[in-house]
Every structure is written in C-alpha cells, then in structure tokens.
Design an enzyme around this catalytic site. Structure first.
Site, short mmCIF file in Angstrom:
data_model
loop_
_atom_site.label_atom_id
_atom_site.label_comp_id
_atom_site.label_asym_id
_atom_site.label_seq_id
_atom_site.Cartn_x
_atom_site.Cartn_y
_atom_site.Cartn_z
N ASP A 215 0.95 -1.25 -0.09
CA ASP A 215 0.06 -0.10 0.00
C ASP A 215 0.80 1.13 -0.01
O ASP A 215 2.23 1.25 0.41
CB ASP A 215 -0.79 -0.20 1.16
CG ASP A 215 -2.09 -0.73 1.40
OD1 ASP A 215 -1.92 -1.88 0.36
OD2 ASP A 215 -3.08 -0.69 2.19
N HIS B 42 -6.29 3.06 -4.41
CA HIS B 42 -6.01 3.37 -2.91
C HIS B 42 -6.44 4.94 -3.08
O HIS B 42 -6.17 5.46 -1.79
CB HIS B 42 -4.59 2.90 -2.51
CG HIS B 42 -4.78 2.84 -1.02
ND1 HIS B 42 -5.70 2.23 -0.20
CD2 HIS B 42 -3.61 3.15 -0.18
CE1 HIS B 42 -5.45 2.18 0.97
NE2 HIS B 42 -3.86 2.83 1.31
N HIS C 191 -5.67 9.57 -0.29
CA HIS C 191 -5.59 8.68 0.93
C HIS C 191 -5.88 9.35 2.12
O HIS C 191 -5.61 9.53 3.43
CB HIS C 191 -4.34 8.32 1.23
CG HIS C 191 -4.01 7.21 1.91
ND1 HIS C 191 -3.72 7.36 3.43
CD2 HIS C 191 -3.73 5.86 1.71
CE1 HIS C 191 -3.56 6.11 3.83
NE2 HIS C 191 -3.79 5.06 2.95
N HIS D 146 3.64 -2.38 3.17
CA HIS D 146 3.47 -1.07 2.48
C HIS D 146 4.93 -0.87 1.94
O HIS D 146 5.99 -1.01 2.43
CB HIS D 146 3.50 -0.07 3.91
CG HIS D 146 2.13 -0.05 4.18
ND1 HIS D 146 1.67 -0.91 5.24
CD2 HIS D 146 1.17 0.87 4.23
CE1 HIS D 146 0.60 -0.67 5.74
NE2 HIS D 146 0.17 0.35 5.09
ZN LIG Z 1 -2.89 3.31 2.89
#
Ligand SMILES: [Zn+2]
Length: 257
Positions: free
Chosen positions: A78, A129, A133, A226
């Site tokens: 991510d 995503h 964010h 991540h």
């Molecule tokens: Zn995120």
C-alpha cells in the site's frame, strides 16, 4: 343421512382444513416440477457465474482471501508507488518468483507514473487506493467518495498509458463504508481487505515484521505490507526473509480473489 350427524361448524372446519392441505400440496408440486416454465410462482435460479455488481448486489463482501484455495498467499503493498522502495520490492519479488498487488495513491501515481508501468511490467496487479488517501473518506459525501475512487482509477490509466485492469479497491486505513464499496463496485473493482497485518507501517523492526507473518499466515492469507508512506527498508529486508521461508513452507503466491 350420515352427514346430518355432523354439526355445520365441524363440516365447515373440515372443509377449510382439506382446502388448505390441497392448496399446499398443489403449490409444492408446482414448485418442484422441473418443466414448469412460465409458472409465475416458480423462483428463477441464481446465475451460475457472478456477472459483476448488480442492483441486487451493489456492495460485495470484502476480499480477504487468495483467488485460489489451497496453500496460497497474496502479498499486497500500500501507499506507493515510491521511487526508493517500490523498485527494491519488485526486485525481491522477482528473485523469489512472487506476484503481488500494489494499492497505489493517485497523487503518488501522478508523481511517478514510470513506477506504475514498472509494476505492470513485472506482472503485478494494480489496486486503487484513492487520490489523496483520506482516512476519513467514509464520512465524506457520496460525490467526494466517487471522485476519490474514480480519480485514482483514471490516474492509473494515464500513468500506464494503456487501458489497464484495476481489479481492486482498498479503503485508506481500511476504513470502509457502504457508499465506498458501492462506488468501487460501480467502477468494476472488488473491495480488498487483508487477513494478516504485520504492522510494517509502524517500523517495529525487520525481525518483528517477519515473525508476525510467520505466526499468522495460513492458506489463503492476504498480507498487508507498505511500499510507500515512509522508510520501508524494514519491509524490504523482511521480504528477503519471508519470501524464501513461505516457499519453503510450500506456499505459492497468488492474487486476492
Ligand atoms: Zn494506505
């Protein structure tokens, strides 16, 4: 005559009971008849294959499992793409013949479109995503939610410079709402959650990240990592430990599904 022995109320109750029984039997028979096409009370069969979102299913369940059943694991990354860490993660994945899904942020995609193309060239999949964010997106208006989701999808298309499949959407911070799942479904994306979180975002140490995955992984796990949002050196190092370990345990790498 015998019928005169029964008083009228009993006659009436028996008649009603027999009529109800006969009606029930005829209903069951008509429901069970395979050749009863055109019968207005025959329920239509469910579709053999789910054909994407429909009016009856505007917000499908969150995905937390690999596409295949068996000893598979899905790696997800991510908050990238990141010029320092996304290429290093792609290297580790390639060395271990692993595939992964990258949940990218629109603003990062616009800054590093070449990394989107690199991720695709390595055989990885893309996940939307959102543009910015916003971890409070669930509290925003439906219009804002749609703009964040569809905006990131467009950013990915522009960066890829091609019509590229974006099969998944993941809510920022994992903070889901019904309108978010509906907006993702309208855009043809499945809502992607996870089942194992080694908390690499908190940089707890390489060994702690690796240990958390070793202790919690099971067939079908979707693991959250991540590649963006901070210094991901620990994540890169942990992958160097974990990917050979997973292969040694008999795991194969898959996409969520
Ligand atoms: Zn995120």
């Amino acid at each position: 005559m015998r019928y005169r022995v029964l008083r009228p109320p009993y006659c009436y109750r028996w008649a009603v009971l027999i009529a109800v029984l006969a009606g029930t039997v005829s209903l069951i028979v008509s429901l069970c008849q395979p050749g009863a096409e055109g019968s207005p009370i025959r329920p239509s069969p469910p579709p053999a294959v789910a054909a994407g979102p429909t009016a009856a299913d505007p917000a499908p369940d969150l995905l937390r499992h690999t596409a295949n059943t068996g000893k598979y694991v899905a790696l997800t990354f991510d908050d990238g793409p990141d010029p320092a860490f996304t290429p290093r993660i792609l290297d580790v994945l390639a060395k271990n013949n692993a595939v992964a899904t990258f949940c990218m942020i629109g603003t990062r995609v616009r800054a590093h479109p070449e990394l989107v193309r690199s991720v695709l060239a390595h055989g990885m999949r893309l996940c939307d995503h959102t543009v910015n964010h916003d971890e409070d997106l669930a509290r925003r208006t439906p219009q804002r939610i749609t703009a964040e989701i569809e905006g990131c999808w467009s950013d990915l298309q522009v960066a890829a410079d091609a019509d590229v499949a974006v099969g998944y959407f993941r809510a920022p911070g994992g903070a889901w709402s019904q309108p978010m799942r509906e907006a993702a479904a309208r855009a043809g994306m499945k809502p992607l959650a996870w089942s194992v979180d080694p908390r690499d975002w908190a940089t707890p140490g390489t060994q702690q990240i690796a240990a958390a995955v070793r202790q919690n992984v099971q067939p079908g796990s979707v693991i959250l990592f991540h590649d963006g949002g901070g210094d991901r050196a620990q994540t890169v190092e942990a992958l160097g430990i974990l990917l050979p370990w997973l292969a040694g345990q008999g795991y194969r790498f898959d996409f969520p599904g």
